[in-house]
Write an enzyme that holds these catalytic residues in place. Structure first.
Site, PDB file in Angstrom:
ATOM      1  CD  GLU A 129      -2.676   7.550  10.427  1.00 57.32           C
ATOM      2  OE1 GLU A 129      -2.246   8.716  10.659  1.00 57.32           O
ATOM      3  OE2 GLU A 129      -2.415   6.653  10.638  1.00 57.32           O
ATOM      4  CE1 TYR A 188       2.363   2.754  13.449  1.00 57.38           C
ATOM      5  CE2 TYR A 188       0.007   3.730  13.053  1.00 57.38           C
ATOM      6  CZ  TYR A 188       1.300   3.261  12.711  1.00 57.38           C
ATOM      7  OH  TYR A 188       1.732   3.327  11.304  1.00 57.38           O
ATOM      8  CG  ASN A 240      -3.813   3.369   9.282  1.00 58.37           C
ATOM      9  OD1 ASN A 240      -3.756   2.316   8.559  1.00 58.37           O
ATOM     10  ND2 ASN A 240      -3.134   4.568   8.756  1.00 58.37           N
ATOM     11  NE  ARG A 278      -1.846   2.176   3.275  1.00 56.05           N
ATOM     12  CZ  ARG A 278      -1.558   3.154   4.128  1.00 56.05           C
ATOM     13  NH1 ARG A 278      -1.737   4.477   3.736  1.00 56.05           N
ATOM     14  NH2 ARG A 278      -1.660   3.003   5.517  1.00 56.05           N
ATOM     15  CG  HIS A 298      -0.177   8.840   3.557  1.00 54.26           C
ATOM     16  ND1 HIS A 298      -0.213   7.695   3.951  1.00 54.26           N
ATOM     17  CD2 HIS A 298       0.395   9.585   4.893  1.00 54.26           C
ATOM     18  CE1 HIS A 298       0.125   7.247   5.271  1.00 54.26           C
ATOM     19  NE2 HIS A 298       0.586   8.323   5.644  1.00 54.26           N
ATOM     20  CD  GLU A 328      -0.326   3.976   8.647  1.00 55.47           C
ATOM     21  OE1 GLU A 328       0.221   4.302   9.567  1.00 55.47           O
ATOM     22  OE2 GLU A 328      -0.354   4.759   7.469  1.00 55.47           O
TER      23      GLU A 328
HETATM   24  O1  IFM Z   1       4.407   7.940   9.534  1.00 50.77           O
HETATM   25  C1  IFM Z   1       2.973   7.791  10.137  1.00 50.77           C
HETATM   26  C2  IFM Z   1       1.983   7.694   8.906  1.00 50.77           C
HETATM   27  O2  IFM Z   1       2.164   8.615   7.868  1.00 50.77           O
HETATM   28  C3  IFM Z   1       0.547   7.379   9.370  1.00 50.77           C
HETATM   29  N1  IFM Z   1       0.154   6.772  10.267  1.00 50.77           N
HETATM   30  C4  IFM Z   1       1.298   6.943  11.417  1.00 50.77           C
HETATM   31  C5  IFM Z   1       2.715   6.731  10.983  1.00 50.77           C
HETATM   32  C6  IFM Z   1       3.610   6.661  12.263  1.00 50.77           C
HETATM   33  O3  IFM Z   1       3.286   7.881  12.918  1.00 50.77           O
END
Ligand code: IFM
Length: 468
Positions: free
Chosen positions: A176, A301, A299, A87, A131, A357
């Site tokens: 995002e 984290y 996405n 991607r 993006h 992500e």
């Molecule tokens: O690098 C970023 C990405 O551009 C968007 N999502 C989070 C990643 C890490 O911060």
């Protein structure tokens, strides 16, 4: 690489493998460099990087990973990983230097070469339209605050569909949207550096309308396309015991998690935003936004710990409790929150989920033998893929998992100080060194693919798209 011994031992999976995709993600501004090559125009991030004090160490995207010139080497790295899908995003100002009007043929040709190289390597290309690198020329016309951007974005989508729709079937509209609107227009932390409530709410609404318009363009131009948007979603916990922090966390969650998925899937804004967006809405807007899509792009984290603040959101990031483990850059490591988020998406949206992500930054350095041993990243990825497995066992319809990111790259306002790659990049020489985590990921993919019930149908579209 897949056959070499690796650190850590990826566990076999019961993931329903029919069509499950393992991949990696990147974005144009973060890796391409070649900022002035072959007619590319400025984006808002080029301009933001030139403003003193905006980006750590005054880093820029001028060279980045020089992927524009080294894409063949990067595709070979991906092939060695054994991934199914890649991607990436298109640089809008590389294709349309002024954002609209004159088309830049050399820019279009670059992505032709990249897509062809991916297909030759048996890697499915996934294109994300946006993006965060808005053409500066459009920003000067108001950018996301100008309602005309809906048409500019639809025209850009049509150009992309016309050029690449013969070879690419997976398209995401935005990556995002909550981050680039909140950070760029509400809090002033990212390009274009605006902190204003009206700017934020206009941007949110126009991004949502642009999403709907682009979905319509792709549907009409590429009948077999498989379409979606890529959203952040994570629990937002109160950072403190007081009611003000708890209220801030609730409000923040509506902006972070719901400002885009709710209008796009349910044709309504969450309560925290509804009144503020109302002045910028026209009759019929919500129907234009809520166009059917084929999958939910996630996405994720870490969870957020939120406290009250005097900014336009009334909320900001606070510290997690001291007993919560954290990554090298301080992000909480809570795999259970990932599992719960996947299950929550299943019950709310009922769509196939692609994790587009997940990953972590760490302070990676080559040792004297030029090896990069990123054990912390391996531990993180193992814990998070295990959590995904738990969610799948619990009924979440997860169809793919993409690590952020293939390469160390330009991490926005943090410049090159945060390394998220499976592959180390020496930004002085552009030498790439696959880290231990790259070998670990290759082995995970190879191990889990052996458990396949049916072979992966490359370039197939989601059942939802096929049925339509
Ligand atoms: O690098 C970023 C990405 O551009 C968007 N999502 C989070 C990643 C890490 O911060």
């Amino acid at each position: 690489m897949a056959n070499k011994s690796s650190q850590g031992n990826p566990q076999a999976s019961t993931i329903p493998e029919s069509g499950f995709l393992w991949g990696v993600s990147t974005s144009s501004f973060q890796i391409e460099g070649a900022a002035h090559a072959d007619g590319r125009g400025d984006s808002i991030w080029d301009v933001y990087c030139r403003e003193p004090g905006r980006v750590k160490n005054a880093d820029t995207g001028e060279i980045a990973c020089d992927h524009y010139h080294r894409y063949n080497e990067d595709v070979a790295l991906m092939r060695n990983l054994g991934i199914d899908a890649y991607r990436f995003s298109l640089s809008w100002p590389r294709l349309l230097p002024k954002g609209r009007g004159i088309v830049n043929e050399p820019g279009l040709a670059f992505y032709d070469r990249l897509i062809d190289a991916l297909l030759a390597a048996d890697i499915e290309p996934w294109i994300c339209l946006y993006h965060w690198d808005l053409p500066q020329a459009l920003h000067e016309l108001g950018g996301w605050q100008n309602r005309d951007i809906i048409g500019w974005f639809a025209d850009y989508a049509a150009l992309v569909a016309r050029r690449y729709g013969d070879r690419v079937k997976r398209f995401a509209t935005f990556n995002e949207p909550c981050v680039f609107t909140l950070f760029g227009y509400g809090l002033g932390w990212n390009a274009p550096g605006i902190a204003d409530a009206d700017a934020l709410h206009k941007a949110i609404h126009h991004v949502n309308l642009s999403h709907g318009a682009a979905i319509d363009v792709f549907r009409s131009m590429i009948p077999q396309a498989s379409l979606g948007a890529i959203h952040n979603r994570q629990p937002c916990f109160s950072a403190g015991p007081n009611p003000a922090d708890a209220a801030a966390a609730k409000r923040f969650a509506e902006y972070w998690n719901d400002a885009f998925p709710n209008p796009q899937h349910f044709a309504c804004y969450p309560p925290a935003l509804a009144e503020a967006i109302e002045p910028f809405q026209k009759p019929g807007d919500m129907a234009l936004i809520a166009r059917p899509v084929d999958w939910f792009g996630l996405n994720h984290y870490s969870p957020h710990y939120i406290k009250a603040d005097s900014n336009v959101l009334g909320a900001t990031f606070g510290a997690p409790p001291p007993d919560v483990p954290r990554t090298a850059i301080g992000w909480p490591i809570v795999p259970d929150a990932f599992r719960d988020t996947l299950l929550d998406i299943k019950s709310r949206f009922g769509l196939p989920i692609y994790v587009l992500e997940n990953g972590t930054a760490s302070d990676d350095r080559p040792d004297s033998a030029n090896q990069v041993n990123d054990a912390a990243r391996i531990a993180y990825l193992q814990a998070y893929t295990d959590a995904m497995q738990e969610a799948i066992s619990g009924g979440a319809d997860v169809r793919g998992y993409f690590v952020w990111s293939l390469l160390d790259n330009f991490e926005w306002a943090s410049g090159y100080s945060q390394r998220f790659g499976l592959v180390y990049v020496d930004f002085n020489t552009q030498r790439r060194i696959p880290k231990s985590s790259a070998r670990w990921y290759a082995k995970l993919i190879a191990t889990r693919r052996r458990c396949l019930v049916q072979p992966i149908a490359r370039n197939s579209v989601d059942a939802a798209a096929a049925k339509r």
